[in-house]
Design a protein around this motif. Structure first.
Motif, PDB file in Angstrom:
ATOM      1  N   SER A  97      20.747  -5.822  28.343  1.00 31.21           N
ATOM      2  CA  SER A  97      20.070  -4.548  28.605  1.00 31.21           C
ATOM      3  C   SER A  97      20.746  -3.334  27.997  1.00 31.21           C
ATOM      4  O   SER A  97      20.132  -2.280  27.874  1.00 31.21           O
ATOM      5  N   VAL A  98      22.000  -3.467  27.595  1.00 24.61           N
ATOM      6  CA  VAL A  98      22.749  -2.266  27.192  1.00 24.61           C
ATOM      7  C   VAL A  98      22.161  -1.604  25.947  1.00 24.61           C
ATOM      8  O   VAL A  98      22.137  -0.376  25.841  1.00 24.61           O
ATOM      9  N   ALA A  99      21.651  -2.423  25.006  1.00 30.28           N
ATOM     10  CA  ALA A  99      21.110  -1.823  23.783  1.00 30.28           C
ATOM     11  C   ALA A  99      19.934  -0.903  24.108  1.00 30.28           C
ATOM     12  O   ALA A  99      19.857   0.230  23.617  1.00 30.28           O
ATOM     13  N   GLY A 100      19.033  -1.385  24.949  1.00 27.25           N
ATOM     14  CA  GLY A 100      17.872  -0.588  25.326  1.00 27.25           C
ATOM     15  C   GLY A 100      18.265   0.709  26.015  1.00 27.25           C
ATOM     16  O   GLY A 100      17.723   1.781  25.736  1.00 27.25           O
ATOM     17  N   VAL A 101      19.224   0.605  26.909  1.00 24.53           N
ATOM     18  CA  VAL A 101      19.680   1.789  27.655  1.00 24.53           C
ATOM     19  C   VAL A 101      20.307   2.802  26.704  1.00 24.53           C
ATOM     20  O   VAL A 101      20.006   4.003  26.747  1.00 24.53           O
ATOM     21  N   VAL A 102      21.171   2.321  25.813  1.00 26.41           N
ATOM     22  CA  VAL A 102      21.860   3.212  24.887  1.00 26.41           C
ATOM     23  C   VAL A 102      20.865   3.885  23.943  1.00 26.41           C
ATOM     24  O   VAL A 102      20.928   5.101  23.710  1.00 26.41           O
ATOM     25  N   GLU A 103      19.930   3.117  23.403  1.00 29.11           N
ATOM     26  CA  GLU A 103      18.948   3.695  22.468  1.00 29.11           C
ATOM     27  C   GLU A 103      18.149   4.810  23.142  1.00 29.11           C
ATOM     28  O   GLU A 103      17.933   5.877  22.555  1.00 29.11           O
ATOM     29  N   ALA A 104      17.710   4.566  24.366  1.00 22.88           N
ATOM     30  CA  ALA A 104      16.912   5.577  25.064  1.00 22.88           C
ATOM     31  C   ALA A 104      17.719   6.863  25.251  1.00 22.88           C
ATOM     32  O   ALA A 104      17.209   7.970  25.093  1.00 22.88           O
ATOM     33  N   LEU A 105      18.992   6.722  25.563  1.00 20.98           N
ATOM     34  CA  LEU A 105      19.826   7.913  25.798  1.00 20.98           C
ATOM     35  C   LEU A 105      20.186   8.608  24.501  1.00 20.98           C
ATOM     36  O   LEU A 105      20.215   9.836  24.428  1.00 20.98           O
ATOM     37  N   LYS A 106      20.448   7.815  23.466  1.00 23.97           N
ATOM     38  CA  LYS A 106      20.761   8.409  22.163  1.00 23.97           C
ATOM     39  C   LYS A 106      19.607   9.287  21.698  1.00 23.97           C
ATOM     40  O   LYS A 106      19.799  10.362  21.136  1.00 23.97           O
ATOM     41  N   GLY A 107      18.394   8.790  21.974  1.00 22.98           N
ATOM     42  CA  GLY A 107      17.215   9.536  21.552  1.00 22.98           C
ATOM     43  C   GLY A 107      17.162  10.926  22.156  1.00 22.98           C
ATOM     44  O   GLY A 107      16.545  11.829  21.604  1.00 22.98           O
ATOM     45  N   GLU A 108      17.796  11.108  23.317  1.00 20.76           N
ATOM     46  CA  GLU A 108      17.757  12.416  23.964  1.00 20.76           C
ATOM     47  C   GLU A 108      18.897  13.319  23.507  1.00 20.76           C
ATOM     48  O   GLU A 108      18.985  14.473  23.923  1.00 20.76           O
ATOM     49  N   GLY A 109      19.796  12.801  22.710  1.00 21.12           N
ATOM     50  CA  GLY A 109      20.845  13.641  22.145  1.00 21.12           C
ATOM     51  C   GLY A 109      22.107  13.798  22.987  1.00 21.12           C
ATOM     52  O   GLY A 109      22.926  14.670  22.719  1.00 21.12           O
ATOM     53  N   TYR A 110      22.276  12.971  24.014  1.00 17.52           N
ATOM     54  CA  TYR A 110      23.485  13.115  24.833  1.00 17.52           C
ATOM     55  C   TYR A 110      24.675  12.438  24.164  1.00 17.52           C
ATOM     56  O   TYR A 110      24.523  11.526  23.369  1.00 17.52           O
ATOM     57  N   HIS A 111      25.872  12.892  24.528  1.00 18.08           N
ATOM     58  CA  HIS A 111      27.063  12.128  24.186  1.00 18.08           C
ATOM     59  C   HIS A 111      27.098  10.909  25.096  1.00 18.08           C
ATOM     60  O   HIS A 111      26.777  11.013  26.281  1.00 18.08           O
ATOM     61  N   LEU A 112      27.490   9.782  24.538  1.00 20.37           N
ATOM     62  CA  LEU A 112      27.509   8.563  25.350  1.00 20.37           C
ATOM     63  C   LEU A 112      28.874   7.901  25.316  1.00 20.37           C
ATOM     64  O   LEU A 112      29.522   7.869  24.264  1.00 20.37           O
ATOM     65  N   VAL A 113      29.278   7.357  26.444  1.00 21.13           N
ATOM     66  CA  VAL A 113      30.435   6.465  26.441  1.00 21.13           C
ATOM     67  C   VAL A 113      30.097   5.262  27.313  1.00 21.13           C
ATOM     68  O   VAL A 113      29.718   5.400  28.474  1.00 21.13           O
ATOM     69  N   VAL A 114      30.187   4.085  26.693  1.00 20.59           N
ATOM     70  CA  VAL A 114      29.991   2.852  27.442  1.00 20.59           C
ATOM     71  C   VAL A 114      31.372   2.368  27.868  1.00 20.59           C
ATOM     72  O   VAL A 114      32.280   2.254  27.034  1.00 20.59           O
ATOM     73  N   VAL A 115      31.558   2.142  29.146  1.00 22.16           N
ATOM     74  CA  VAL A 115      32.835   1.603  29.606  1.00 22.16           C
ATOM     75  C   VAL A 115      32.626   0.123  29.900  1.00 22.16           C
ATOM     76  O   VAL A 115      31.986  -0.245  30.880  1.00 22.16           O
ATOM     77  N   ASP A 116      33.120  -0.699  28.991  1.00 20.08           N
ATOM     78  CA  ASP A 116      32.969  -2.140  29.144  1.00 20.08           C
ATOM     79  C   ASP A 116      34.054  -2.644  30.095  1.00 20.08           C
ATOM     80  O   ASP A 116      35.237  -2.602  29.782  1.00 20.08           O
ATOM     81  N   ASP A 117      33.634  -3.103  31.243  1.00 22.97           N
ATOM     82  CA  ASP A 117      34.576  -3.467  32.302  1.00 22.97           C
ATOM     83  C   ASP A 117      34.980  -4.925  32.206  1.00 22.97           C
ATOM     84  O   ASP A 117      34.764  -5.707  33.123  1.00 22.97           O
TER      85      ASP A 117
END
Lengths: 231, 118
Positions: A21-41
């Motif tokens: 699911s992470v790709a879908g989540v990241v793409e949707a957020l990138k589209g809105e222009g936010y800075h993103l950080v994924v913390v892989d636990d």
């Protein structure tokens, strides 16, 4: 949301084995222009590789610590990058990127330090929530309201926004699922101003399968008790 | 010797042997282990002794005294071990976090090439 606001907003995505699911989540957020950080636990699948391949910042815990620890790491990363607003956002697709502007708005207007997403206030929605899960949540809300002293309607919602002073003030030491209650307790004890904002949570077969079990409640209680022994 | 006495002494001997074989450090650990072992054997071999001690302390039976002592020892060690565990977890968390932040900062675009095996 206007560009300058998006540019100072960091969305923190804690993730443990969310390769699907992470790709879908990241793409949707990138589209809105936010800075993103994924913390892989400490994922054992390709979550970190997938996120890195999408060109977003990835902080990787070498071992699995828990969602609370991942959020704290993400907050510290974003603080180091001069973030003004910090949004926690789940990697399993339950949260909606469209809810973020509403969460950040009260912070930008200076009316609050913390904006908590809620399924159960005004236009908030819990799409596809099974009846049993709703009952468990209701119980959890009642219990957390009592133990934290905050009149919140949705205590275990992973989407929330913090401003810089809240991000610096809050120190999550509960690594596991007990972090949600700890954040609320700290909001109260550190005198942070808070508001609740209606958000939509969408339950899919995928996210339901990973959701809180009754056993998790026992674990949360145990983890909270262990906090007593911190010297 | 009653069967339980034999059984307890055998058990204590096994624990002593195991501890001695695993122990790396020098004299004091072994002395302490031997001392505790001796106390245990004495207490098991002559239950009359524990009864007398219990009477002095106002407890009915030696076995009851042992039980009360065990309860106190349990709670002490539970609190101690829990504090140690929490501190260990906090230290581990700090290390894992700093490592994650440092690795992420090293990459040119801020992301990290994750290696799957460490």
């Amino acid at each position: 949301m206007t560009s300058p606001a998006a540019r100072s907003t960091w969305v923190i995505i804690p993730a443990f084995n969310e390769a699907r699911s992470v790709a879908g989540v990241v793409e949707a957020l990138k589209g809105e222009g936010y800075h993103l950080v994924v913390v892989d636990d400490g994922s054992t699948d390709e979550t970190a590789q997938i996120a890195a391949g999408l060109g977003v910042n990835v902080c990787r815990h070498r071992v699995n610590l828990g969602q609370g620890a991942a959020i704290q790491t993400g907050i510290e990363w974003a603080l180091g990058r001069g973030a003004s607003y910090f949004v926690t956002f789940d990697a399993d697709g339950q949260h909606a990127a469209a809810d973020i502007p509403e969460l950040v708005a009260p912070l930008m207007k200076g009316r609050a330090d913390v904006a908590l997403g809620s399924r159960f206030v005004s236009s908030g929605r819990a799409e596809g929530i099974p009846a049993g899960r709703r009952v468990v949540l209701w119980l959890a809300v009642r219990f957390t309201r009592l133990s934290t002293g905050l009149a919140v309607t949705d205590t275990h919602n992973g989407i929330r926004a913090l401003n810089t002073s809240a991000a610096k003030s809050i120190q999550i030491t509960q690594n596991g699922m007990a972090h949600a209650g700890q954040i609320l307790r700290q909001v109260k004890s550190r005198g942070l101003r808070w508001v609740e904002v209606p958000v939509t949570i969408t339950y899919t077969a995928y996210s339901l399968a990973k959701g809180q079990r009754l056993w998790s409640i026992v674990a949360i209680i145990r983890e909270s008790i262990m906090g007593i022994f911190r010297t | 010797m009653t069967p339980i006495q034999v059984g307890l002494i055998v058990g204590a001997s096994l624990m002593l042997a195991l501890y001695m074989s695993l122990l790396r450090s020098a004299v004091w650990g072994r002395l302490l282990a031997l001392g505790l072992f001796t106390l245990a054997v004495v207490a098991v071999s002559s239950p009359g002794l524990t009864n007398e001690l219990a009477a002095i302390l106002g407890v009915g039976r030696g076995a009851d005294l042992m039980l009360y002592g065990l309860v106190v020892a349990f709670w002490f060690s539970f609190i101690f071990l829990s504090s140690r565990i929490v501190r260990l977890e906090d230290n581990l968390t700090e290390l894992v976090r700093q490592l994650a932040l440092r690795d992420a900062a090293k990459q040119p675009d801020g992301s990290t090439q994750s290696s799957s095996k460490e």
